[in-house]
Design a protein around this motif. Structure first.
Motif, short mmCIF file in Angstrom:
data_model
loop_
_atom_site.label_atom_id
_atom_site.label_comp_id
_atom_site.label_asym_id
_atom_site.label_seq_id
_atom_site.Cartn_x
_atom_site.Cartn_y
_atom_site.Cartn_z
N ALA A 286 1.06 2.85 8.55
CA ALA A 286 1.22 3.56 7.28
C ALA A 286 1.21 2.57 6.12
O ALA A 286 0.71 2.88 5.03
CB ALA A 286 2.51 4.36 7.29
N TRP A 287 1.73 1.37 6.33
CA TRP A 287 1.72 0.37 5.27
C TRP A 287 0.30 -0.05 4.91
O TRP A 287 -0.05 -0.17 3.74
CB TRP A 287 2.55 -0.85 5.68
CG TRP A 287 2.51 -1.93 4.66
CD1 TRP A 287 1.90 -3.13 4.78
CD2 TRP A 287 3.07 -1.89 3.35
NE1 TRP A 287 2.05 -3.85 3.62
CE2 TRP A 287 2.77 -3.10 2.73
CE3 TRP A 287 3.80 -0.93 2.64
CZ2 TRP A 287 3.18 -3.40 1.43
CZ3 TRP A 287 4.20 -1.23 1.35
CH2 TRP A 287 3.90 -2.45 0.76
N GLU A 288 -0.55 -0.25 5.91
CA GLU A 288 -1.94 -0.62 5.64
C GLU A 288 -2.65 0.49 4.87
O GLU A 288 -3.43 0.22 3.94
CB GLU A 288 -2.69 -0.87 6.95
CG GLU A 288 -2.25 -2.10 7.69
CD GLU A 288 -2.92 -2.18 9.05
OE1 GLU A 288 -4.05 -2.71 9.11
OE2 GLU A 288 -2.33 -1.72 10.03
N ALA A 289 -2.40 1.74 5.26
CA ALA A 289 -3.03 2.87 4.58
C ALA A 289 -2.58 2.96 3.13
O ALA A 289 -3.39 3.18 2.22
CB ALA A 289 -2.70 4.17 5.32
N LEU A 290 -1.28 2.75 2.89
CA LEU A 290 -0.77 2.79 1.51
C LEU A 290 -1.36 1.66 0.68
O LEU A 290 -1.78 1.87 -0.46
CB LEU A 290 0.76 2.71 1.50
CG LEU A 290 1.38 2.76 0.11
CD1 LEU A 290 1.29 4.16 -0.46
CD2 LEU A 290 2.82 2.29 0.15
N ALA B 237 6.47 3.55 3.52
CA ALA B 237 5.19 4.03 3.01
C ALA B 237 4.85 5.44 3.50
O ALA B 237 4.14 6.17 2.80
CB ALA B 237 4.08 3.07 3.44
N ALA B 238 5.35 5.83 4.65
CA ALA B 238 4.97 7.10 5.26
C ALA B 238 5.21 8.32 4.37
O ALA B 238 4.34 9.18 4.24
CB ALA B 238 5.66 7.27 6.61
N LEU C 271 6.67 -5.16 9.14
CA LEU C 271 5.62 -4.16 9.11
C LEU C 271 6.17 -2.79 9.48
O LEU C 271 5.83 -1.78 8.85
CB LEU C 271 4.48 -4.54 10.04
CG LEU C 271 3.34 -3.54 10.15
CD1 LEU C 271 2.63 -3.36 8.82
CD2 LEU C 271 2.36 -3.97 11.23
N LYS C 272 7.05 -2.74 10.47
CA LYS C 272 7.65 -1.48 10.88
C LYS C 272 8.50 -0.89 9.75
O LYS C 272 8.43 0.31 9.47
CB LYS C 272 8.51 -1.71 12.13
CG LYS C 272 9.14 -0.46 12.68
CD LYS C 272 9.88 -0.75 13.97
CE LYS C 272 10.55 0.50 14.51
NZ LYS C 272 11.21 0.24 15.80
N LYS C 273 9.28 -1.71 9.07
CA LYS C 273 10.12 -1.23 7.98
C LYS C 273 9.29 -0.79 6.78
O LYS C 273 9.57 0.24 6.16
CB LYS C 273 11.11 -2.32 7.55
CG LYS C 273 12.18 -2.56 8.60
CD LYS C 273 13.16 -3.59 8.12
CE LYS C 273 14.26 -3.75 9.17
NZ LYS C 273 15.43 -4.37 8.62
N LEU C 274 8.25 -1.55 6.44
CA LEU C 274 7.39 -1.16 5.31
C LEU C 274 6.62 0.11 5.62
O LEU C 274 6.39 0.94 4.74
CB LEU C 274 6.44 -2.30 4.95
CG LEU C 274 7.07 -3.52 4.30
CD1 LEU C 274 6.05 -4.63 4.13
CD2 LEU C 274 7.69 -3.16 2.96
#
Length: 152
Positions: A104-108, A13-14, A6-9
């Protein structure tokens, strides 16, 4: 998915979020401070709490303690991101605004998923127009949305 992925994705995504119109603040997560909405299913990331009670609350899993002291160990999925995970957040609401944050991944994922659906306004049926099951498919779809421009 685990917290490390999740941290890497989120880091990938940011930079795409501002290009897709997400103007919320981006910041790195602090330890045990940033809430996530994704359910992490890997038990190695579960939070562990010792208890003398046998009750199970919410999504917890109860296992007997193995150290010989008795009691139970309650395992529950983490509700917080790892330190350094890129988060997006802002104030939401009208009369009584509240802070709302997510990775940021969830938002993307949310932006991309809603960008590739057809909505039948008569039956309110939502039909996906593109397969978005893997992270690489979501990132490719985000790049396609950016290439198309503000028509999405």
């Amino acid at each position: 998915m685990n917290l490390r992925i999740l941290k890497k994705l989120s880091a990938r995504a940011a930079p795409l979020l501002p290009l897709l119109g997400d103007r919320r603040d981006q910041f790195p997560a602090e330890r045990d401070d940033a809430c996530i909405g994704i359910v992490i299913r890997q038990r190695k990331n579960f939070e562990r709490v010792r208890s003398v009670h046998a009750e199970v609350y919410g999504d917890s899993i109860k296992v007997p303690a193995r150290d010989g002291k008795g009691g139970w160990i309650n395992l529950s999925p983490p509700g917080h991101a790892r330190k350094g995970t890129i988060m997006v957040g802002g104030m939401d609401g009208g009369e009584q605004p509240e802070w709302n944050e997510r990775s940021a991944w969830e938002a993307l994922c949310e932006i991309v998923h809603w960008g590739f659906v057809d909505i039948n306004h008569v039956t309110l049926e939502i039909t996906p127009t593109r397969e978005l099951k893997t992270p690489s498919q979501v990132l490719a779809a985000a790049r396609d949305m950016i290439a198309e421009g503000p028509a999405w």
